[in-house]
Motif scaffolding. Structure first.
Motif, mmCIF file in Angstrom:
data_model
loop_
_atom_site.group_PDB
_atom_site.id
_atom_site.type_symbol
_atom_site.label_atom_id
_atom_site.label_comp_id
_atom_site.label_asym_id
_atom_site.label_seq_id
_atom_site.Cartn_x
_atom_site.Cartn_y
_atom_site.Cartn_z
ATOM 1 N N ARG A 1 1.074 4.138 -2.941
ATOM 2 C CA ARG A 1 0.776 5.557 -2.663
ATOM 3 C C ARG A 1 1.939 6.457 -3.068
ATOM 4 O O ARG A 1 1.732 7.515 -3.653
ATOM 5 C CB ARG A 1 0.451 5.754 -1.189
ATOM 6 N N GLU B 1 -5.531 1.740 -2.559
ATOM 7 C CA GLU B 1 -6.833 1.531 -1.917
ATOM 8 C C GLU B 1 -7.204 0.051 -1.874
ATOM 9 O O GLU B 1 -7.770 -0.427 -0.879
ATOM 10 C CB GLU B 1 -7.928 2.335 -2.633
ATOM 11 N N LEU B 2 -6.863 -0.672 -2.931
ATOM 12 C CA LEU B 2 -7.127 -2.109 -2.974
ATOM 13 C C LEU B 2 -6.353 -2.821 -1.851
ATOM 14 O O LEU B 2 -6.903 -3.667 -1.134
ATOM 15 C CB LEU B 2 -6.740 -2.683 -4.338
ATOM 16 N N CYS B 3 -5.089 -2.443 -1.671
ATOM 17 C CA CYS B 3 -4.271 -3.015 -0.593
ATOM 18 C C CYS B 3 -4.846 -2.659 0.769
ATOM 19 O O CYS B 3 -4.920 -3.517 1.670
ATOM 20 C CB CYS B 3 -2.824 -2.527 -0.696
ATOM 21 N N HIS B 4 -5.251 -1.419 0.927
ATOM 22 C CA HIS B 4 -5.815 -0.965 2.204
ATOM 23 C C HIS B 4 -7.096 -1.737 2.533
ATOM 24 O O HIS B 4 -7.280 -2.191 3.667
ATOM 25 C CB HIS B 4 -6.089 0.544 2.146
ATOM 26 N N GLU B 5 -7.952 -1.895 1.548
ATOM 27 C CA GLU B 5 -9.204 -2.624 1.749
ATOM 28 C C GLU B 5 -8.946 -4.092 2.081
ATOM 29 O O GLU B 5 -9.625 -4.674 2.936
ATOM 30 C CB GLU B 5 -10.100 -2.511 0.512
ATOM 31 N N ARG C 1 -0.153 5.472 -7.430
ATOM 32 C CA ARG C 1 -1.107 4.446 -7.869
ATOM 33 C C ARG C 1 -2.198 4.308 -6.803
ATOM 34 O O ARG C 1 -2.249 3.337 -6.050
ATOM 35 C CB ARG C 1 -0.378 3.131 -8.128
ATOM 36 N N THR C 2 -3.064 5.299 -6.771
ATOM 37 C CA THR C 2 -4.088 5.407 -5.737
ATOM 38 C C THR C 2 -5.027 4.212 -5.719
ATOM 39 O O THR C 2 -5.371 3.695 -4.639
ATOM 40 C CB THR C 2 -4.902 6.704 -5.931
ATOM 41 N N GLU C 3 -5.452 3.760 -6.880
ATOM 42 C CA GLU C 3 -6.384 2.633 -6.947
ATOM 43 C C GLU C 3 -5.754 1.366 -6.354
ATOM 44 O O GLU C 3 -6.391 0.644 -5.579
ATOM 45 C CB GLU C 3 -6.801 2.388 -8.396
ATOM 46 N N GLU C 4 -4.504 1.111 -6.678
ATOM 47 C CA GLU C 4 -3.790 -0.052 -6.145
ATOM 48 C C GLU C 4 -3.613 0.080 -4.623
ATOM 49 O O GLU C 4 -3.785 -0.879 -3.882
ATOM 50 C CB GLU C 4 -2.428 -0.186 -6.821
ATOM 51 N N GLU D 1 0.840 -1.204 0.000
ATOM 52 C CA GLU D 1 0.000 0.000 0.000
ATOM 53 C C GLU D 1 0.873 1.252 0.000
ATOM 54 O O GLU D 1 0.643 2.183 -0.782
ATOM 55 C CB GLU D 1 -0.927 0.016 1.213
#
Length: 193
Positions: free
Chosen positions: A103, A112-116, A107-110, A99
């Protein structure tokens, strides 16, 4: 390195077998984590909660799915199950670093995917049972290292659940299934093995 990732890594390393020159810690680890008729504490998630075989299988499959989805593997030479506390902590270190790297590279989408994924893993797995394991260590450990490890694990995982804004359904008891000599019978008729 990210301080949260470092903490996960430090906790994970603390659950692995100590070096042979640390005989006192090796002995205490064997006493704490040897599952026998006399007792012991399980360092494996699926030994807590629902003892039904299909629930365990589903939980192991779910853990494996998290690992596989993010390119994480438990090394075969580790000789540990995927639900081992050390493996779950290492995965969290891995995902927190992924994550952070995403960041930093925009690569915000990636990210966020890691965070989720980390939040879901805490909710469904690590946050559910690790604080209870930590509490067991605080109560059962004779060596101050393992008492401190239990306290640190419990506090850190609870803090991480707050940081990720998850409220797992926590394990509150552990009732290990006693192992007896008859559990190891081979099942052959008249005379056994």
């Amino acid at each position: 390195m990210n301080s949260k990732a470092e903490m996960y890594q430090l906790l994970a390393a603390s659950f692995h077998l100590p070096d042979p020159d640390l005989e006192e810690l090796r002995s205490e680890q064997a006493r704490l984590f040897s599952l026998t008729v006399a007792g012991g504490i399980s360092p494996y998630e699926t030994e807590y909660g629902d003892q039904e075989v299909f629930a365990k299988t589903q939980s192991l499959a779910d853990i494996a799915g998290f690992y596989r989805a993010f390119g994480f593997e438990v090394a075969p030479e580790a000789h540990q199950r995927i639900d081992f506390i050390g493996a779950e902590l290492e995965w969290m270190s891995w995902i927190v670093l992924k994550e952070e790297h995403a960041r930093k590279n925009g690569r915000t989408e990636e990210a966020e995917l890691c965070h989720e994924a980390a939040a879901k893993f805490l909710h469904d797995h690590l946050g559910r049972w690790a604080p209870f394991l930590g509490n067991l260590l605080k109560q059962e450990a004779r060596h101050p290292f393992y008492r401190m490890l239990g306290e640190t694990l419990q506090q850190f995982i609870d803090e991480e659940c707050s940081r990720f804004e998850v409220t797992p359904e926590k394990v509150t008891a552990w009732k290990p299934i006693p192992v007896s000599a008859t559990d190891f019978e081979c099942g052959m008729e008249q005379g056994g093995c």
